[in-house]
Design a protein around this motif. Sequence first.
Motif, PDB file in Angstrom:
ATOM      1  N   THR B 277       0.840  -1.204   0.000  1.00  0.00           N
ATOM      2  CA  THR B 277       0.000   0.000   0.000  1.00  0.00           C
ATOM      3  C   THR B 277       0.872   1.251   0.000  1.00  0.00           C
ATOM      4  OG1 THR B 277      -1.640  -1.219   1.265  1.00  0.00           O
ATOM      5  CG2 THR B 277      -1.904   1.161   1.210  1.00  0.00           C
ATOM      6  N   ILE B 278       1.908   1.246   0.827  1.00  0.00           N
ATOM      7  CA  ILE B 278       2.804   2.406   0.892  1.00  0.00           C
ATOM      8  C   ILE B 278       3.485   2.614  -0.469  1.00  0.00           C
ATOM      9  CG2 ILE B 278       4.973   3.248   1.948  1.00  0.00           C
ATOM     10  CD1 ILE B 278       2.494   3.549   3.727  1.00  0.00           C
ATOM     11  N   ALA B 279       3.901   1.498  -1.093  1.00  0.00           N
ATOM     12  CA  ALA B 279       4.533   1.599  -2.417  1.00  0.00           C
ATOM     13  C   ALA B 279       3.543   2.194  -3.419  1.00  0.00           C
ATOM     14  CB  ALA B 279       4.997   0.221  -2.876  1.00  0.00           C
ATOM     15  N   THR B 280       2.280   1.802  -3.323  1.00  0.00           N
ATOM     16  CA  THR B 280       1.258   2.316  -4.249  1.00  0.00           C
ATOM     17  C   THR B 280       1.024   3.805  -4.018  1.00  0.00           C
ATOM     18  OG1 THR B 280       0.231   0.142  -4.140  1.00  0.00           O
ATOM     19  CG2 THR B 280      -1.075   1.895  -5.137  1.00  0.00           C
ATOM     20  N   VAL B 281       0.971   4.196  -2.753  1.00  0.00           N
ATOM     21  CA  VAL B 281       0.788   5.624  -2.435  1.00  0.00           C
ATOM     22  C   VAL B 281       1.980   6.415  -2.988  1.00  0.00           C
ATOM     23  CG1 VAL B 281       0.650   7.303  -0.547  1.00  0.00           C
ATOM     24  CG2 VAL B 281      -0.687   5.195  -0.429  1.00  0.00           C
ATOM     25  N   GLY B 282       3.177   5.849  -2.838  1.00  0.00           N
ATOM     26  CA  GLY B 282       4.381   6.481  -3.403  1.00  0.00           C
ATOM     27  C   GLY B 282       4.244   6.636  -4.916  1.00  0.00           C
ATOM     28  N   GLY B 283       3.758   5.592  -5.568  1.00  0.00           N
ATOM     29  CA  GLY B 283       3.547   5.622  -7.022  1.00  0.00           C
ATOM     30  C   GLY B 283       2.537   6.692  -7.409  1.00  0.00           C
ATOM     31  N   LEU B 284       1.498   6.844  -6.594  1.00  0.00           N
ATOM     32  CA  LEU B 284       0.472   7.861  -6.886  1.00  0.00           C
ATOM     33  C   LEU B 284       1.052   9.274  -6.738  1.00  0.00           C
ATOM     34  CD1 LEU B 284      -2.636   6.217  -5.184  1.00  0.00           C
ATOM     35  CD2 LEU B 284      -2.288   6.584  -7.621  1.00  0.00           C
ATOM     36  N   LEU B 285       1.925   9.444  -5.744  1.00  0.00           N
ATOM     37  CA  LEU B 285       2.569  10.758  -5.565  1.00  0.00           C
ATOM     38  C   LEU B 285       3.460  11.089  -6.761  1.00  0.00           C
ATOM     39  CD1 LEU B 285       3.523  10.747  -1.774  1.00  0.00           C
ATOM     40  CD2 LEU B 285       1.833  12.194  -2.917  1.00  0.00           C
ATOM     41  N   ILE B 286       4.202  10.082  -7.213  1.00  0.00           N
ATOM     42  CA  ILE B 286       5.065  10.274  -8.390  1.00  0.00           C
ATOM     43  C   ILE B 286       4.200  10.653  -9.597  1.00  0.00           C
ATOM     44  CG2 ILE B 286       6.492   8.992 -10.056  1.00  0.00           C
ATOM     45  CD1 ILE B 286       7.658   7.510  -7.541  1.00  0.00           C
ATOM     46  N   THR B 287       3.063   9.960  -9.728  1.00  0.00           N
ATOM     47  CA  THR B 287       2.149  10.229 -10.847  1.00  0.00           C
ATOM     48  C   THR B 287       1.629  11.666 -10.782  1.00  0.00           C
ATOM     49  OG1 THR B 287       1.527   7.914 -10.742  1.00  0.00           O
ATOM     50  CG2 THR B 287       0.090   9.336 -12.010  1.00  0.00           C
ATOM     51  N   LEU B 288       1.277  12.080  -9.582  1.00  0.00           N
ATOM     52  CA  LEU B 288       0.777  13.449  -9.402  1.00  0.00           C
ATOM     53  C   LEU B 288       1.858  14.470  -9.789  1.00  0.00           C
ATOM     54  CD1 LEU B 288      -1.485  15.329  -8.236  1.00  0.00           C
ATOM     55  CD2 LEU B 288      -0.331  15.147  -6.040  1.00  0.00           C
ATOM     56  N   MET B 289       3.100  14.161  -9.398  1.00  0.00           N
ATOM     57  CA  MET B 289       4.192  15.093  -9.718  1.00  0.00           C
ATOM     58  C   MET B 289       4.455  15.138 -11.220  1.00  0.00           C
ATOM     59  SD  MET B 289       6.699  14.535  -6.492  1.00  0.00           S
ATOM     60  CE  MET B 289       7.887  15.778  -6.918  1.00  0.00           C
ATOM     61  N   LEU B 290       4.249  14.018 -11.899  1.00  0.00           N
ATOM     62  CA  LEU B 290       4.385  14.023 -13.361  1.00  0.00           C
ATOM     63  C   LEU B 290       3.368  14.976 -13.976  1.00  0.00           C
ATOM     64  CD1 LEU B 290       4.889  10.204 -14.036  1.00  0.00           C
ATOM     65  CD2 LEU B 290       6.511  11.990 -14.673  1.00  0.00           C
ATOM     66  N   PHE B 291       2.181  14.970 -13.417  1.00  0.00           N
ATOM     67  CA  PHE B 291       1.128  15.876 -13.904  1.00  0.00           C
ATOM     68  C   PHE B 291       1.553  17.332 -13.673  1.00  0.00           C
ATOM     69  CE2 PHE B 291      -2.736  18.369 -13.320  1.00  0.00           C
ATOM     70  CZ  PHE B 291      -3.408  18.085 -14.507  1.00  0.00           C
ATOM     71  N   LEU B 292       2.061  17.598 -12.460  1.00  0.00           N
ATOM     72  CA  LEU B 292       2.475  18.964 -12.140  1.00  0.00           C
ATOM     73  C   LEU B 292       3.638  19.426 -13.029  1.00  0.00           C
ATOM     74  CD1 LEU B 292       2.208  18.811  -8.227  1.00  0.00           C
ATOM     75  CD2 LEU B 292       0.581  19.814  -9.843  1.00  0.00           C
ATOM     76  N   LYS B 293       4.459  18.452 -13.453  1.00  0.00           N
ATOM     77  CA  LYS B 293       5.583  18.782 -14.347  1.00  0.00           C
ATOM     78  C   LYS B 293       5.142  18.833 -15.812  1.00  0.00           C
ATOM     79  CE  LYS B 293       9.189  18.686 -11.458  1.00  0.00           C
ATOM     80  NZ  LYS B 293      10.053  19.860 -11.287  1.00  0.00           N
ATOM     81  N   LYS B 294       3.836  18.680 -16.030  1.00  0.00           N
ATOM     82  CA  LYS B 294       3.233  18.719 -17.377  1.00  0.00           C
ATOM     83  C   LYS B 294       3.724  17.588 -18.274  1.00  0.00           C
ATOM     84  CE  LYS B 294       2.246  23.592 -17.144  1.00  0.00           C
ATOM     85  NZ  LYS B 294       2.493  24.936 -17.615  1.00  0.00           N
TER      86      LYS B 294
END
Lengths: 182, 368
Positions: B277-294
Amino acid sequence: MMQSIFSKKYLFIVLILMAGGFELYVFNEMRHPNVSLHYRLYYIEKKLAFWDHGKTLLYPRATAYKEIEMKRFLSRQGWLVENNITYATKQAGSLYFEAENIQEYRGKLTLGLATQTVQKLTPKLNHTPLQQQIISEEGIVEFFFDPTLLVDNTINQIEFEFTNEANDNTTQSIKLMSFKIE
Amino acid sequence: MRAQAWKKILWIFLSSRVLIVFSAWFGNQYIDPVRLDFRDAFCRMDCTWYMDIISHGYQLAPSGLRDGGAANWAFFPLFPKIVSFISYLSMVPALYVGYLLNSVLFFFGLYFLFVYVKKAYDEKIAMTSVLLMAFSPYSLYFSTFYSESMFFLLFILVFVFADQGKWVEAGLFAALLSATRPLGVMIVFPMLIMGLKQVGLKNLIFFKTEDVYKVWFALVIAPLGLFAYIHFLYLHTGDAMAFSHIQIAWHRYVQNPFRLLIGGLMQPIASYGFYTTIATVGGLLITLMLFLKKRYAEFSFMVLAIFIPLSTSLVAMPRYIFTLFPTYMLLALFVDRSTYLKNIMVFILMIGLLFLSVSWVMGEWYTR
């Protein structure tokens, strides 16, 4: 130059149409699986609790199915299986089976049951309630029904509905030990 | 410059593979009480299914796992069929071909990762992405008999060629990708985003330029690998979606992913459920940052690559997330700001890789 662009354009159109056509054809295959009833109930509709190692779901005929053999008919929801003994819990358990040549059936359902307390049992065949029976101990219980309630060559369902008649705090559950339909 | 990059990537690749093989061998020889033959100890979980496909072909009826309800058609054909073909030609046992091919494809994947990230950012960040990916604990899967490397290579090739506007090549690699793993077909979404960016929405809808035909061609042929496989499954089993329906044998049912995540967080800290679960949450944060980086193309794929498996189970989520290149591109952007931070990160990853390699040959459950 102009001709070359046009010919490339048409080549892409032809290729797109061919690929798209193949994909539509396969879409049609996805919508119409050609599988056994047991496969459909277990893998596609996810109604059965156990896969019976590649066999098809055959109508049980006049054979009594006991415990392990009966597992193949159990619905995914509603059964608690412990030590190969089956219990229906929360009144949600069902049995699924296939019927064929329904004119050959005389309309009798025989269940081997056990209970921890006094319960009123009402089985439903394809959602139609059969007679009510009071069960208080382990034994064989018979129910009679109109054979036209069965549906030919497809899935039939027996649901179990029961109420605690003893008004005690015993957990409502029913142990199903054998099952015979004729 | 290019030759230097090749050498550097080769060096990173070889040192990471040596670390895996050495720690796995050490674990097998001195820690594992069972001590299987080392070559077999490296073949775990999905590897045995791929070997089954090579040895017996696709099953006619389910019979695998404890309940007898599993079948090898859950595994896509491209990688095992190529291994089988090379093994047949070279007379080398398929297991060794599988290990070797997976590793070689990983090397080429790292090179194209460098090419892609260099164009997107700069050479330094590109090399850091390569370094982080090569030493990631889950890079273990790029050297055992799994389809991970083929998936990674084809995935990055689609990005590289689509980014350069070479849509025919991108489409062909995407078609191969969709025959490699079920998630491969989802490449059409990042391809669509990249296509829209290059030709514009109006042109794409009204077919205004010749390039548009190429983009449409790439988008339409991308799922062909998947469709070819499901056509085969229809002829073979009668169920075109058998690869999806068979997931029930691995206890994968459609569920609410958010409920699964909350349930995972409630589990004991030392449990696999909590870790994944923690790894998945980490993956979701990375995904969100990809969005913020356009980075919308990478973002779209990460969203699908996380939520599709997550909507059935938490099992294997760390592997699904930490074998995807956008994860490392983003991490590289983050750690490349400081050499100290980068070295610490690489050191932590190396320890993780060492630990996971030992655990892998011992068949530990948490390596999934």
